[in-house]
Design an enzyme around this catalytic site. Sequence first.
Site, PDB file in Angstrom:
ATOM      1  N   ASN A 168       7.256  -3.050   4.019  1.00 30.82           N
ATOM      2  CA  ASN A 168       8.346  -2.257   3.426  1.00 30.82           C
ATOM      3  C   ASN A 168       7.874  -0.859   3.032  1.00 30.82           C
ATOM      4  OD1 ASN A 168       6.791  -3.288   1.295  1.00 30.82           O
ATOM      5  ND2 ASN A 168       8.536  -3.414  -0.104  1.00 30.82           N
TER       6      ASN A 168
ATOM      7  N   ASP B 196       0.714  -9.386  -4.894  1.00 32.55           N
ATOM      8  CA  ASP B 196       1.973  -8.625  -4.865  1.00 32.55           C
ATOM      9  C   ASP B 196       1.790  -7.276  -5.560  1.00 32.55           C
ATOM     10  OD1 ASP B 196       4.569  -7.924  -4.299  1.00 32.55           O
ATOM     11  OD2 ASP B 196       5.494  -9.309  -5.732  1.00 32.55           O
TER      12      ASP B 196
ATOM     13  N   LEU C 126       0.814  -1.220   0.000  1.00 32.94           N
ATOM     14  CA  LEU C 126       0.000   0.000   0.000  1.00 32.94           C
ATOM     15  C   LEU C 126       0.849   1.273   0.000  1.00 32.94           C
ATOM     16  CD1 LEU C 126      -2.912  -0.985   2.404  1.00 32.94           C
ATOM     17  CD2 LEU C 126      -2.957  -0.821  -0.094  1.00 32.94           C
TER      18      LEU C 126
ATOM     19  N   ASN D 215       9.859  -8.625  -9.393  1.00 32.59           N
ATOM     20  CA  ASN D 215      10.743  -9.462  -8.603  1.00 32.59           C
ATOM     21  C   ASN D 215       9.907 -10.390  -7.727  1.00 32.59           C
ATOM     22  OD1 ASN D 215      13.101 -10.460  -7.580  1.00 32.59           O
ATOM     23  ND2 ASN D 215      13.589  -8.696  -6.319  1.00 32.59           N
TER      24      ASN D 215
ATOM     25  N   HIS E  66      10.588 -13.904   1.268  1.00 36.00           N
ATOM     26  CA  HIS E  66      10.926 -13.517  -0.097  1.00 36.00           C
ATOM     27  C   HIS E  66      12.148 -14.346  -0.467  1.00 36.00           C
ATOM     28  CE1 HIS E  66      11.538 -10.343  -3.331  1.00 36.00           C
ATOM     29  NE2 HIS E  66      12.708 -10.954  -3.327  1.00 36.00           N
TER      30      HIS E  66
END
Length: 430
Positions: A87, A301, A56, A274, A171
């Site tokens: 993040n 994602d 977001l 990614n 990840h």
Amino acid sequence: MADVLIRGVTLPSGVTTDLAVSGGVLVDPGSVSQPATIDGSGLIALPGLVDLHTHLREPSPTPAETIETGTLAAARGGFTGVFAMANTNPVTDTAESVRHLLRLAEASHAEVIPVGAITTGLAGEELCEIEPMWAEGVTYFSDDGFCVMDADLMREALQRVKAFNGVIGQHSQDCHLAGASACFPDEDSLNIDHPSSDTIWPGVAEAVIVARDVQLALDTGARVHICHVSTAESVEVVRWAKAQGAPITAEVTPHHLLLDCELLMSMDTRFKVNPPLRGWEDREELKRALAEGILDIVATDHAPHLPSDKDKPFPQAKPGMVGLEWALGIVIETMVKPGLLDWAGIADRMSYTPARIGKITSRQGRPLIVGEPATFTLIDPNRHAVVDRDDSYSMGRNNPYHGLNLPSPVLATFWAGRTTYQDPDLPVLS
């Protein structure tokens, strides 16, 4: 909140029925008086979709998305709950940052569930305030965007979340094997004639981390969730792990189901993501694994970027794609149309199971029966549209589907009885 009656709508089970909404819950259709009535013939009611993987971007000094715009996009895509990745700037790595995010989300258009970071500042050096964030309601922790490379640190994180049955999302990208670029290991690779899984950062960089974390999950008994699986090799590791009884779950993104690395030849930064787009063999294996349940869920994602971060030469552009508004349409295109999943499967992979993994089944991912919260989305499975990047509630314009003709199914989204999205084509009778 006005009463609503939806006549003759089909549930994921295939049963056709009437649905009635009053006071935020599903009620007996005969109990509502003078409701707004919707013609549900030909429509399907799915439980509200839940995205375990959303960026977001807020808080941030210059956000590429806000909670307002991101949850509007979510509602338009049929989502009623989104897990907000950590993040941001500042990182969600303290109890206070969790409280701040929840305050920002008080007027959102979908439930925002904070994801706590694993390590302070996502730096991979020391564990952050896991227990205090859990006390604020966080059950899912991830440094997504970065891999926790230190195996001992990852093991400690798993031991700590096991105490409250939390989950660690990884990840999976060995930074040494993957190299510095998100899509190509070196400049020479940009001259390839036919890109494949061997010419973008190698799939082994993903699979070795998946394999390591499977072993750590078996060792600790703690829950590991593998983010955005992109390769056939990783699927096989997850398959083996589940056969051993490891507490492992895994997700696939819509873009890895639909797109492949041939698009990278255009050097269009919309296709830089990614993990990177892989070969068609990987894509087909991801579909099979999702159908089989080896991959448990679809997660978007959703990763909007400022134009200035994408309008650069390919190697310097930031990786990421927007995805909330078109995710369901892509899953219909890639999984329902070929007969790989039915509507019950869609409800499982995009609502029930992500809510279960994130431990929010008390309020999301609930069946559509009388007495349950009226949290669902109405879709027309035969509706299509040409994707226009500018026709979006998201601030992000890094849309890899621009110009494609895809299913555009969502007509309305209800979150605890509140209409968070209504398309002009919704067949309202009164």
